[in-house]
Design a protein around this motif. Structure first.
Motif, PDB file in Angstrom:
ATOM      1  N   ASP A  34       0.837  -1.210   0.000  1.00 17.04           N
ATOM      2  CA  ASP A  34       0.000   0.000   0.000  1.00 17.04           C
ATOM      3  C   ASP A  34       0.868   1.256   0.000  1.00 17.04           C
ATOM      4  O   ASP A  34       0.643   2.195   0.763  1.00 17.04           O
ATOM      5  N   LEU A  35       1.864   1.273  -0.890  1.00 18.43           N
ATOM      6  CA  LEU A  35       2.843   2.357  -0.913  1.00 18.43           C
ATOM      7  C   LEU A  35       2.282   3.651  -1.502  1.00 18.43           C
ATOM      8  O   LEU A  35       1.502   3.635  -2.461  1.00 18.43           O
ATOM      9  N   SER A  36       2.691   4.749  -0.916  1.00 19.80           N
ATOM     10  CA  SER A  36       2.433   6.075  -1.464  1.00 19.80           C
ATOM     11  C   SER A  36       3.590   6.968  -1.049  1.00 19.80           C
ATOM     12  O   SER A  36       4.414   6.582  -0.219  1.00 19.80           O
ATOM     13  N   CYS A  37       3.663   8.157  -1.622  1.00 11.59           N
ATOM     14  CA  CYS A  37       4.726   9.066  -1.221  1.00 11.59           C
ATOM     15  C   CYS A  37       4.283  10.502  -1.460  1.00 11.59           C
ATOM     16  O   CYS A  37       3.345  10.769  -2.212  1.00 11.59           O
ATOM     17  N   SER A  38       4.970  11.418  -0.809  1.00 10.72           N
ATOM     18  CA  SER A  38       4.725  12.843  -1.021  1.00 10.72           C
ATOM     19  C   SER A  38       6.067  13.558  -0.990  1.00 10.72           C
ATOM     20  O   SER A  38       6.981  13.175  -0.255  1.00 10.72           O
ATOM     21  N   ASP A  39       6.186  14.595  -1.809  1.00  9.95           N
ATOM     22  CA  ASP A  39       7.426  15.357  -1.898  1.00  9.95           C
ATOM     23  C   ASP A  39       7.276  16.680  -1.164  1.00  9.95           C
ATOM     24  O   ASP A  39       6.247  17.363  -1.277  1.00  9.95           O
ATOM     25  N   HIS A  40       8.311  17.016  -0.421  1.00  4.61           N
ATOM     26  CA  HIS A  40       8.345  18.267   0.331  1.00  4.61           C
ATOM     27  C   HIS A  40       9.696  18.926   0.037  1.00  4.61           C
ATOM     28  O   HIS A  40      10.684  18.658   0.720  1.00  4.61           O
ATOM     29  N   GLY A  41       9.726  19.749  -1.016  1.00  9.89           N
ATOM     30  CA  GLY A  41      11.013  20.227  -1.496  1.00  9.89           C
ATOM     31  C   GLY A  41      11.811  19.042  -1.987  1.00  9.89           C
ATOM     32  O   GLY A  41      11.334  18.250  -2.801  1.00  9.89           O
ATOM     33  N   ASP A  42      13.030  18.870  -1.471  1.00 11.59           N
ATOM     34  CA  ASP A  42      13.862  17.743  -1.910  1.00 11.59           C
ATOM     35  C   ASP A  42      13.748  16.545  -0.972  1.00 11.59           C
ATOM     36  O   ASP A  42      14.532  15.593  -1.076  1.00 11.59           O
ATOM     37  N   LEU A  43      12.771  16.572  -0.078  1.00  9.48           N
ATOM     38  CA  LEU A  43      12.551  15.455   0.845  1.00  9.48           C
ATOM     39  C   LEU A  43      11.321  14.664   0.404  1.00  9.48           C
ATOM     40  O   LEU A  43      10.244  15.237   0.213  1.00  9.48           O
ATOM     41  N   THR A  44      11.477  13.361   0.243  1.00  8.29           N
ATOM     42  CA  THR A  44      10.362  12.491  -0.107  1.00  8.29           C
ATOM     43  C   THR A  44      10.009  11.629   1.096  1.00  8.29           C
ATOM     44  O   THR A  44      10.892  10.990   1.681  1.00  8.29           O
ATOM     45  N   ILE A  45       8.737  11.627   1.461  1.00 11.07           N
ATOM     46  CA  ILE A  45       8.254  10.767   2.534  1.00 11.07           C
ATOM     47  C   ILE A  45       7.498   9.609   1.904  1.00 11.07           C
ATOM     48  O   ILE A  45       6.532   9.812   1.164  1.00 11.07           O
ATOM     49  N   HIS A  46       7.956   8.397   2.174  1.00 11.31           N
ATOM     50  CA  HIS A  46       7.313   7.184   1.680  1.00 11.31           C
ATOM     51  C   HIS A  46       6.415   6.640   2.792  1.00 11.31           C
ATOM     52  O   HIS A  46       6.796   6.635   3.966  1.00 11.31           O
TER      53      HIS A  46
END
Length: 251
Positions: free
Chosen positions: A26-38
């Motif tokens: 159930d993977l998803s991710c979001s980008d916050h500038g150059d930081l990606t949270i998986h």
């Protein structure tokens, strides 16, 4: 109904966690500038929010703050990766769970004693005993069961954090003199702990020795990290497999 356990997992580099995310569903991710949270799920009901912070205290604190702000309800913030040995008895593949962390480059004298964090008026930060005891027991059980093949028997002790890669014996000896019980040195853990303390979230710092923080540290580190990536997830999974005995979660 008990809410699923939600762990925030951070490492400075992908190699320190295991960059393959195939162990999560159930993977998803979001980008916050150059930081990606998986984000994903491990097993039946353990939620993970995972990011690679980059090196150093500022990058680590930024990643921890962003992770906690983006994913409310995190039960535990865990930072893991490699570290240099401060205790001469430690060798590569030794596992150290921090029973306390200190920022070795924090020095606001004469206003505060050396190492003291003005915001918290403490020098050493300690994880909550219930979470520390759970992790220590889980790691020892995993080692006894053969689930940590390649890793040495886990131990615990003081870990120091600072914005310097230590590869100078004189610098290391000065730290040992100032902190006689020091076990390992690294560049992120105590910053994560400070953010977690100020946000009211339990935290743990788990490190594996990669080098001796000496003249050979840089080469030892680079060689070790290439091998460590293949085993890094094994250490995390040893904890996840024993989450049935974690401390009670806040409602």
């Amino acid at each position: 109904m008990t809410q699923p356990l939600h762990i925030g997992l951070l490492g400075a580099m992908p190699e320190e966690v295991g960059s393959d995310l195939s162990h999560l569903t159930d993977l998803s991710c979001s980008d916050h500038g150059d930081l990606t949270i998986h984000r994903g799920v491990w097993g039946d009901n353990i939620r993970l929010s995972l990011a690679w912070s980059g090196w150093g205290k500022v990058s680590a604190a930024r990643a921890a703050t962003r992770l906690l702000a983006s994913d409310p309800g995190i039960d535990l913030l865990l930072f893991t990766g490699v570290a240099g040995a401060a205790d001469p008895a430690l060798r590569q593949w030794d596992v150290v769970l921090a029973d306390a962390v200190v920022q070795h480059d924090m020095d606001a004298r004469p206003l505060f004693p050396r190492f003291t964090l003005p915001a918290l008026k403490q020098d050493r930060l300690q994880p909550q005993p219930a979470w520390f005891n759970w992790a220590k027991t889980a790691l020892l059980e995993a080692h006894s069961a053969g689930d940590l093949d390649g890793f040495a028997r886990p131990s615990s002790g003081l870990i120091a954090t600072g914005d310097r890669f230590i590869g100078d014996p004189a610098v290391l000896q000065a730290l040992r003199d100032a902190l006689p019980d020091l076990q390992a040195v690294e560049m992120e853990g105590a910053a994560i702990a400070q953010v977690a303390e100020q946000e009211g979230v339990p935290w743990l710092v788990l490190r594996v020795i990669s080098d001796g923080a000496d003249e050979a540290a840089a080469q030892s580190f680079e060689d070790f990290v290439k091998r460590y990536e293949q085993k890094a997830w094994r250490l995390i999974e040893a904890l996840l497999q024993r989450c049935n005995s974690t401390p009670p979660q806040c409602p």
